[in-house]
Motif scaffolding. Structure first.
Motif, PDB file in Angstrom:
ATOM      1  N   ILE A 200     -56.109  37.688  20.059  1.00 59.21           N
ATOM      2  CA  ILE A 200     -55.048  37.713  21.060  1.00 59.21           C
ATOM      3  C   ILE A 200     -54.765  36.308  21.583  1.00 59.21           C
ATOM      4  N   ALA A 201     -55.807  35.543  21.890  1.00 60.91           N
ATOM      5  CA  ALA A 201     -55.621  34.204  22.439  1.00 60.91           C
ATOM      6  C   ALA A 201     -54.925  33.281  21.448  1.00 60.91           C
ATOM      7  N   ILE A 202     -55.401  33.257  20.219  1.00 59.88           N
ATOM      8  CA  ILE A 202     -54.804  32.375  19.213  1.00 59.88           C
ATOM      9  C   ILE A 202     -53.384  32.805  18.880  1.00 59.88           C
ATOM     10  N   SER A 203     -53.152  34.107  18.785  1.00 65.52           N
ATOM     11  CA  SER A 203     -51.820  34.609  18.442  1.00 65.52           C
ATOM     12  C   SER A 203     -50.821  34.334  19.561  1.00 65.52           C
ATOM     13  N   LEU A 204     -51.248  34.476  20.812  1.00 64.06           N
ATOM     14  CA  LEU A 204     -50.358  34.163  21.934  1.00 64.06           C
ATOM     15  C   LEU A 204     -49.921  32.709  21.906  1.00 64.06           C
ATOM     16  N   LEU A 205     -50.871  31.807  21.719  1.00 65.83           N
ATOM     17  CA  LEU A 205     -50.544  30.382  21.727  1.00 65.83           C
ATOM     18  C   LEU A 205     -49.690  29.996  20.524  1.00 65.83           C
ATOM     19  N   SER A 206     -50.008  30.534  19.358  1.00 65.33           N
ATOM     20  CA  SER A 206     -49.221  30.187  18.172  1.00 65.33           C
ATOM     21  C   SER A 206     -47.810  30.746  18.270  1.00 65.33           C
ATOM     22  N   ALA A 207     -47.660  31.983  18.762  1.00 66.40           N
ATOM     23  CA  ALA A 207     -46.319  32.552  18.928  1.00 66.40           C
ATOM     24  C   ALA A 207     -45.538  31.790  19.996  1.00 66.40           C
ATOM     25  N   PHE A 208     -46.194  31.383  21.064  1.00 65.86           N
ATOM     26  CA  PHE A 208     -45.548  30.598  22.114  1.00 65.86           C
ATOM     27  C   PHE A 208     -45.030  29.279  21.560  1.00 65.86           C
ATOM     28  N   ALA A 209     -45.820  28.615  20.733  1.00 72.39           N
ATOM     29  CA  ALA A 209     -45.388  27.344  20.148  1.00 72.39           C
ATOM     30  C   ALA A 209     -44.220  27.548  19.186  1.00 72.39           C
ATOM     31  N   ILE A 210     -44.265  28.610  18.395  1.00 70.10           N
ATOM     32  CA  ILE A 210     -43.197  28.841  17.415  1.00 70.10           C
ATOM     33  C   ILE A 210     -41.876  29.183  18.085  1.00 70.10           C
ATOM     34  N   VAL A 211     -41.911  29.920  19.181  1.00 65.34           N
ATOM     35  CA  VAL A 211     -40.680  30.369  19.831  1.00 65.34           C
ATOM     36  C   VAL A 211     -40.096  29.318  20.765  1.00 65.34           C
ATOM     37  N   TYR A 212     -40.930  28.622  21.535  1.00 65.14           N
ATOM     38  CA  TYR A 212     -40.425  27.802  22.631  1.00 65.14           C
ATOM     39  C   TYR A 212     -40.520  26.298  22.399  1.00 65.14           C
ATOM     40  N   PHE A 213     -41.067  25.868  21.285  1.00 61.19           N
ATOM     41  CA  PHE A 213     -41.154  24.436  21.019  1.00 61.19           C
ATOM     42  C   PHE A 213     -40.346  24.093  19.772  1.00 61.19           C
ATOM     43  N   ARG A 214     -39.830  22.888  19.773  1.00 61.65           N
ATOM     44  CA  ARG A 214     -39.088  22.388  18.616  1.00 61.65           C
ATOM     45  C   ARG A 214     -39.930  21.336  17.916  1.00 61.65           C
ATOM     46  N   PHE A 215     -40.151  21.549  16.640  1.00 63.56           N
ATOM     47  CA  PHE A 215     -40.893  20.581  15.831  1.00 63.56           C
ATOM     48  C   PHE A 215     -40.445  20.739  14.383  1.00 63.56           C
ATOM     49  N   PRO A 216     -40.643  19.712  13.569  1.00 62.79           N
ATOM     50  CA  PRO A 216     -40.175  19.767  12.179  1.00 62.79           C
ATOM     51  C   PRO A 216     -40.825  20.916  11.405  1.00 62.79           C
ATOM     52  N   PHE A 217     -40.021  21.530  10.567  1.00 65.78           N
ATOM     53  CA  PHE A 217     -40.480  22.598   9.670  1.00 65.78           C
ATOM     54  C   PHE A 217     -41.057  23.783  10.451  1.00 65.78           C
ATOM     55  N   LYS A 218     -40.437  24.103  11.593  1.00 68.23           N
ATOM     56  CA  LYS A 218     -40.951  25.203  12.396  1.00 68.23           C
ATOM     57  C   LYS A 218     -40.873  26.532  11.644  1.00 68.23           C
ATOM     58  N   LYS A 219     -39.741  26.801  10.997  1.00 67.96           N
ATOM     59  CA  LYS A 219     -39.608  28.052  10.251  1.00 67.96           C
ATOM     60  C   LYS A 219     -40.588  28.107   9.080  1.00 67.96           C
ATOM     61  N   LEU A 220     -40.795  26.972   8.437  1.00 71.70           N
ATOM     62  CA  LEU A 220     -41.734  26.928   7.322  1.00 71.70           C
ATOM     63  C   LEU A 220     -43.147  27.251   7.799  1.00 71.70           C
ATOM     64  N   VAL A 221     -43.510  26.714   8.951  1.00 73.34           N
ATOM     65  CA  VAL A 221     -44.841  27.000   9.504  1.00 73.34           C
ATOM     66  C   VAL A 221     -44.988  28.487   9.790  1.00 73.34           C
ATOM     67  N   PHE A 222     -43.945  29.076  10.386  1.00 70.26           N
ATOM     68  CA  PHE A 222     -44.025  30.508  10.684  1.00 70.26           C
ATOM     69  C   PHE A 222     -44.174  31.330   9.418  1.00 70.26           C
ATOM     70  N   TRP A 223     -43.395  31.027   8.405  1.00 64.78           N
ATOM     71  CA  TRP A 223     -43.472  31.814   7.187  1.00 64.78           C
ATOM     72  C   TRP A 223     -44.783  31.580   6.438  1.00 64.78           C
ATOM     73  N   MET A 224     -45.360  30.390   6.577  1.00 60.03           N
ATOM     74  CA  MET A 224     -46.685  30.169   5.984  1.00 60.03           C
ATOM     75  C   MET A 224     -47.728  31.041   6.669  1.00 60.03           C
ATOM     76  N   ILE A 225     -47.597  31.188   7.998  1.00 56.00           N
ATOM     77  CA  ILE A 225     -48.501  32.089   8.718  1.00 56.00           C
ATOM     78  C   ILE A 225     -48.262  33.524   8.296  1.00 56.00           C
ATOM     79  N   PHE A 226     -46.999  33.900   8.176  1.00 59.72           N
ATOM     80  CA  PHE A 226     -46.663  35.280   7.841  1.00 59.72           C
ATOM     81  C   PHE A 226     -47.123  35.645   6.431  1.00 59.72           C
TER      82      PHE A 226
END
Length: 283
Positions: free
Chosen positions: A94-120
């Motif tokens: 829960i802790a790791i997933s909350l922080l990772s989802a928070f970073a993916i949704v609310y922060f802008r960084f290069p290759f954000k979609k790629l990072v999400f799909w690599m996790i998925f």
């Protein structure tokens, strides 16, 4: 207005009672077996009424006084190890997933979609696929036969990250703007706004992940070689050795019943939160 038909009501109750009987009968047999001597259980037909060996069986199971050919580890110790491991796995996910989802949704960084799909994509890689390199890493780090070795490799969860990401995307942008206008930083917004809104989702995920961690079999089978670090699921397997005459099936059945209690308590105590977390759409 509901149309009440006595025949349909009776039929629905009969179906429900039949389902309860089908589910509860194996539990009843396990309890009956735990009250008899091992030699009485293997006889045909097996007794269907309680015996006089209840206290001896449950004392042997809880404190490890069994004399069979299998493991003699006390169930209290095994249940404690399972409880700690399941809590670390569920809370860590829960802790790791909350922080990772928070970073993916609310922060802008290069290759954000790629990072999400690599996790998925890691959803396609079960524990069995990466079990050999994971075991090698834990062996090199001397983490076998430890709480960390039982729990750390199972903490990361792409499923939980995806669920929290989908939930965070439903949070109105007005809340983000209001928090920014009030001078709240990212972590203040995370702790004061997102976490309270995520309570039901966290509760539902905790129930699922606790049961997942408690019922782990393959990884604890490899990560534990000392009897002192057996989880209760592994303990049940280790108690069974040789033929029927060499096993104390009454102790095995008592251990199986004890192993069901913590997950059942978690589900019952968090039932309302679990249902709300799965079906609540008022975000």
């Amino acid at each position: 207005m509901l149309d009440r038909r006595p025949a349909l009501t009776l039929l629905s109750h009969l179906v429900m009672i039949l389902g309860v009987i089908i589910v509860a009968f194996p539990l009843y047999l396990a309890f009956i077996a735990s009250t008899h001597r091992p030699e009485e259980i293997v006889q045909l037909p097996m007794p269907l009424t309680p015996g006089n060996y209840f206290w001896q069986t449950w004392h042997a199971a809880l404190f490890g006084n069994a004399t069979g050919a299998g493991s003699h580890a006390p169930v209290l110790r095994m249940m404690w190890i399972s409880l700690v491991s399941a809590l670390i796995i569920s809370l860590g996910k829960i802790a790791i997933s909350l922080l990772s989802a928070f970073a993916i949704v609310y922060f802008r960084f290069p290759f954000k979609k790629l990072v999400f799909w690599m996790i998925f994509i890691t959803l396609m890689l079960p524990v069995e696929v990466r079990i050999l390199p994971t075991y090698q890493v834990l062996s090199d780090l001397n983490m076998l036969n430890s709480y960390a070795g039982l729990s750390v490799p199972l903490i990361a969860s792409a499923t939980a990250t995806f669920l929290f990401r989908q939930f965070f995307m439903t949070v109105p942008d007005e809340l983000v703007e209001a928090a920014r206008m009030d001078g709240a930083g990212p972590m203040r917004f995370f702790f004061d706004v997102l976490l309270p809104l995520s309570r039901t989702a966290m509760a539902a995920l905790f129930v699922i992940q606790f049961i997942y961690g408690w019922n782990q079999y393959l990884w604890p089978l490899l990560a534990t070689t000392n009897e002192d670090m057996y989880t209760v699921v592994i303990g049940i397997k280790r108690m069974i050795a040789g033929g029927d005459s060499q096993n104390e099936w009454n102790v095995v059945m008592a251990t199986a019943l004890l192993a069901m209690l913590p997950p059942a308590i978690v589900v019952i105590s968090m039932q309302k939160w679990f249902v709300r977390g799965l079906v609540d759409t008022e975000k």
